[in-house]
Design a protein around this motif. Structure first.
Motif, short mmCIF file in Angstrom:
data_model
loop_
_atom_site.label_atom_id
_atom_site.label_comp_id
_atom_site.label_asym_id
_atom_site.label_seq_id
_atom_site.Cartn_x
_atom_site.Cartn_y
_atom_site.Cartn_z
N ILE A 165 10.18 8.99 1.04
CA ILE A 165 9.78 10.35 0.66
C ILE A 165 7.94 10.49 1.61
O ILE A 165 7.68 9.85 2.24
CB ILE A 165 8.77 9.50 -0.46
CG1 ILE A 165 8.24 10.96 -2.25
CG2 ILE A 165 7.96 8.56 -0.79
CD1 ILE A 165 7.54 10.13 -2.66
N LEU A 196 -0.75 4.39 7.81
CA LEU A 196 -0.96 4.68 6.35
C LEU A 196 -2.18 3.57 6.39
O LEU A 196 -2.98 3.78 6.08
CB LEU A 196 -0.56 3.92 4.94
CG LEU A 196 -0.96 4.03 3.78
CD1 LEU A 196 -1.29 5.62 3.96
CD2 LEU A 196 0.14 4.06 2.83
N GLN A 206 2.40 2.24 -3.36
CA GLN A 206 1.75 2.49 -4.16
C GLN A 206 1.92 4.50 -4.24
O GLN A 206 2.32 4.88 -5.23
CB GLN A 206 0.33 2.26 -4.16
CG GLN A 206 0.73 0.82 -5.03
CD GLN A 206 -1.23 0.42 -5.05
OE1 GLN A 206 -1.49 1.28 -5.31
NE2 GLN A 206 -1.44 -0.62 -5.31
N ILE A 207 2.33 4.27 -2.92
CA ILE A 207 2.58 6.08 -2.81
C ILE A 207 4.01 6.48 -3.36
O ILE A 207 4.51 7.78 -3.65
CB ILE A 207 1.96 6.49 -1.49
CG1 ILE A 207 0.05 6.48 -1.78
CG2 ILE A 207 2.24 7.79 -1.19
CD1 ILE A 207 0.20 6.86 -0.19
N SER A 208 5.05 5.87 -2.53
CA SER A 208 5.89 6.60 -2.34
C SER A 208 6.93 5.99 -3.96
O SER A 208 7.51 6.81 -4.22
CB SER A 208 7.12 5.37 -1.28
OG SER A 208 6.85 3.66 -2.06
N GLN A 209 6.33 5.19 -4.27
CA GLN A 209 7.13 4.67 -5.88
C GLN A 209 6.03 5.87 -6.66
O GLN A 209 6.41 5.32 -8.06
CB GLN A 209 7.57 3.53 -6.21
CG GLN A 209 7.71 2.85 -5.51
CD GLN A 209 8.45 1.45 -6.21
OE1 GLN A 209 8.20 0.58 -6.34
NE2 GLN A 209 9.21 0.87 -5.63
N SER A 210 5.21 6.32 -6.52
CA SER A 210 4.36 7.29 -7.55
C SER A 210 4.81 8.65 -8.01
O SER A 210 4.49 8.77 -9.25
CB SER A 210 3.07 6.93 -6.73
OG SER A 210 2.57 8.58 -5.89
N GLN A 257 11.81 -0.24 -10.14
CA GLN A 257 9.93 0.20 -9.86
C GLN A 257 9.03 -0.73 -10.46
O GLN A 257 7.88 -0.19 -10.07
CB GLN A 257 9.87 1.46 -9.27
CG GLN A 257 11.19 2.00 -8.31
CD GLN A 257 10.54 3.46 -8.02
OE1 GLN A 257 10.24 4.36 -8.36
NE2 GLN A 257 11.51 4.03 -7.22
N ALA A 300 1.20 -1.21 -0.15
CA ALA A 300 0.31 0.04 -0.07
C ALA A 300 0.67 1.14 -0.14
O ALA A 300 0.90 2.17 -0.84
CB ALA A 300 -0.91 -0.05 1.37
N TRP A 301 1.65 1.36 0.65
CA TRP A 301 2.58 2.49 0.95
C TRP A 301 3.51 2.62 0.02
O TRP A 301 3.61 3.50 -0.93
CB TRP A 301 3.88 2.54 1.77
CG TRP A 301 4.73 3.06 2.22
CD1 TRP A 301 6.08 3.05 2.32
CD2 TRP A 301 4.53 4.57 2.63
NE1 TRP A 301 7.02 4.36 2.53
CE2 TRP A 301 6.05 5.20 1.77
CE3 TRP A 301 3.35 5.36 2.68
CZ2 TRP A 301 5.62 6.92 2.29
CZ3 TRP A 301 3.48 7.47 2.41
CH2 TRP A 301 4.62 7.39 2.27
N LYS A 360 -4.14 10.88 -5.42
CA LYS A 360 -3.27 11.63 -6.18
C LYS A 360 -3.10 12.42 -6.40
O LYS A 360 -4.66 12.40 -6.97
CB LYS A 360 -2.91 10.00 -6.89
CG LYS A 360 -1.16 10.51 -7.66
CD LYS A 360 -0.74 9.26 -8.49
CE LYS A 360 0.27 10.18 -9.19
NZ LYS A 360 0.47 9.25 -10.57
N ASN A 396 4.15 2.72 6.43
CA ASN A 396 3.23 1.36 6.83
C ASN A 396 1.79 1.43 7.35
O ASN A 396 0.89 1.18 6.58
CB ASN A 396 4.32 -0.24 6.58
CG ASN A 396 4.66 -0.27 4.66
OD1 ASN A 396 4.93 0.88 4.37
ND2 ASN A 396 5.56 -1.25 5.94
N TYR A 407 -0.59 12.59 -2.30
CA TYR A 407 0.34 12.44 -2.66
C TYR A 407 0.80 12.68 -4.07
O TYR A 407 -0.21 12.81 -4.56
CB TYR A 407 0.64 10.61 -2.69
CG TYR A 407 -0.09 9.90 -2.85
CD1 TYR A 407 -1.59 9.61 -2.88
CD2 TYR A 407 -0.35 8.95 -4.36
CE1 TYR A 407 -1.64 8.49 -4.14
CE2 TYR A 407 -0.43 8.04 -4.96
CZ TYR A 407 -1.67 8.32 -5.02
OH TYR A 407 -2.27 6.64 -5.40
N PRO A 408 2.05 12.23 -4.13
CA PRO A 408 3.19 12.14 -3.80
C PRO A 408 4.16 13.38 -3.46
O PRO A 408 3.65 14.49 -3.75
CB PRO A 408 4.24 11.45 -4.55
CG PRO A 408 3.44 12.09 -6.17
CD PRO A 408 2.24 12.21 -6.07
#
Lengths: 358, 358
Positions: B161, B294, A353-357, B356, A350-351, B307, B291, B241-242
């Motif tokens: 991030i 969230l 998807q946010i952190s690598q977006s 990624q 879940a994180w 997003k 993690n 995010y992000p």
């Protein structure tokens, strides 16, 4: 000749270590070091000086020496110099040597759950492995798993995600996996087998000729940093990603329990901290070197980098999930390891998807 | 009262340090520690005990004590306990204290290029920062930048991030940025300003009420781990995010140069290694805690995670690229820092697309 010297060196070290640091300890050898010097040996699963991995073990050994101001010196042996690669675990377990450096999935024959502490297909990435091991209870489980073997494991490096491998055959659908002759060891190989492929066990040094001679269709090794040095781009057409089989491989430092317990508390902290620092240092090195090696492969050698089709990845992932679950069923401890890993992975996804977006 | 005690403590430490470890050094105070004990103080930019950041500084200080077997003890002060947050740099530079813990972008008023060593909008992520700093020449440039201030910087943590922030107004297009009243400091704030928004400087402890009272439309702070503790979910509707403004913020440990040089070589290694270990440890902590936080925010507090639209991110990125370039123009050294960072980022972006993609 060389072998004899190594055995002699190991013998001396064992004697010194057995003395402990408080005892009056005459070795009968010329020795200019202060009385309290503790000499350890570290055997590794890597060829001597192997870039990133072997040099990471050397970094760890040197750091222990520096932080302890020479009170411990650690001599590093490449695979086969003192013991063969696959005897590293036993050599440290028995106390023949005090430390080892390798990867826990090499010992999955003894303990299937060991793979969780290096890498499993479609598992945690490098940063997540560090999160799970250091803060999510992973390291405690790892230490519990190795305790009956008289061993204390520590994370001792990370290769980052690897590549799917070098291919002379295009992969456009799951059907292309059928009959694929590929050098891919471990759980990745088992996944390929269940997908209809033919995984082969080939030592690192023989991959190039096997690819070049057409004896195999494909081979995975590590990532750009190591693969460039081995010249695989001269023997294969396509360089596929992502490395689904090893998304963030943690390497391990092994410490013999008695040797560790004989150390005073501050040197115990030195040894463990040096492992943690080496763990982070290697990932930084792979991050930097993979970047540059990828650029050289593409720009200077014209390598075609291709992504495995999503359909293929999805198929491999569904096979992997079942296989990975099987690794965590052997006994009560295996089940706890699998449950902890899976719980962390779900939250981490879940994180991610946010952190690598960005 | 408290303040007076802290000043007295700092004075004592300065005297001890000035003695060096070989000299006969009478402080006139009752002291049960061995003669060679070196007492250091560390001032930080964090509220005392601030989770992740302040506790990371405490971890670093404790580790130096353990690795040195108590030969160095480091006492940690939160922001305002000994000096205000924004005087940390000067306090370590002048030798009032021996160490500091903060983030380099706080000092961009003195040196615009300082931001590259913490985080810049649309810059390197956490793993890449470690690659650049430790293996790509970044740390050497950082040390060159701080040398005229009598300071040795080391990476001392990473938050991973961050999030784009808490919003009471939906962001559907670049027009929604116009007039947006948002708590966003630093370069991120300057980017928002250039996009037509109104960045505001509000201290961490006052964000909640500013959001709740409607004095601002939005606020960025850190990420789920810290944001959950501050309860922002009670004062804002959307969690975006992000975190484009801080894609992987490195924190810094500052060491006074003379204090460092007075240490014997092994203790110099201890201090630097402790920084590197703390650097990795904090990232592992944020990886694990983000993690879980969230999950709690979404599952237990029903937070709507959204997003930012790609159009908005693209617009902010094009503004950021120009602004970031400006940070690297002040002088010859700034230009070298910017060139090194940009070169690393370009190569890292190619590898990121691969790493990624799983």
């Amino acid at each position: 000749m060389k072998r004899r010297n190594f055995i002699a060196a190991a013998g001396a070290a064992t004697v010194l270590t057995a003395c402990g640091q408080q005892q009056d300890c005459a070795t009968g050898e010329a020795n200019n070091k202060p009385q309290e010097t503790i000499e350890w040996n570290m055997v590794t699963t890597w060829p001597p000086g192997f870039q990133g991995l072997g040099t990471g073990a050397e970094y760890l050994a040197a750091l222990i020496g520096k932080l302890s101001n020479g009170r411990i010196t650690v001599k590093v042996f490449g695979a086969g110099e003192l013991v063969p690669a696959l005897q590293v675990f036993d050599a440290v377990s028995s106390g023949t040597v005090q430390m080892g450096h390798g990867a826990s999935y090499y010992w999955k024959g003894k303990m299937p759950a060991a793979s969780f502490f290096s890498s499993v297909p479609f598992g945690l990435n490098a940063q997540e492995m560090n999160g799970w091991l250091l803060k999510g209870g992973g390291l405690e489980l790892w230490q519990e798993l190795y305790a009956p073997f008289n061993l204390i494991p520590m994370p001792g490096g990370n290769t980052d995600i690897q590549m799917a491998g070098w291919f002379n055959k295009e992969i456009n659908s799951v059907d292309d996996l059928k009959g694929l002759k590929m050098r891919i060891p471990g759980l990745g190989g088992e996944v390929l087998k269940r997908a209809g492929g033919n995984p082969e066990l080939i030592a690192g040094g023989e991959i190039f000729s096997a690819l070049e001679m057409g004896r195999i269709d494909a081979a995975e090794f590590v990532g750009p940093y190591n693969d460039l040095a081995f010249g695989f781009y001269k023997a294969a057409k396509y360089y596929y990603y992502p490395g689904w089989q090893e998304p963030g491989t943690t390497l391990e430092a092994l410490i013999n329990k008695q040797a560790f317990e004989q150390l005073p508390a501050d040197l115990q902290d030195v040894v463990k901290t040096a492992c943690l620092t080496a763990n982070a240092d290697m990932l930084a090195e792979f991050t930097e070197k993979n970047n540059e090696a990828l650029r050289i492969l593409v720009e200077e050698h014209g390598v075609q980098v291709k992504k495995l089709p999503q359909e293929v990845l999805d198929h491999l992932e569904s096979i992997s999930e079942k296989l990975v679950e099987e690794q965590g069923q052997a006994n009560e401890l295996s089940k706890r390891i699998y449950a902890s890993y899976l719980d962390f992975k779900k939250k981490a996804n879940a994180w991610k998807q946010i952190s690598q977006s960005l």
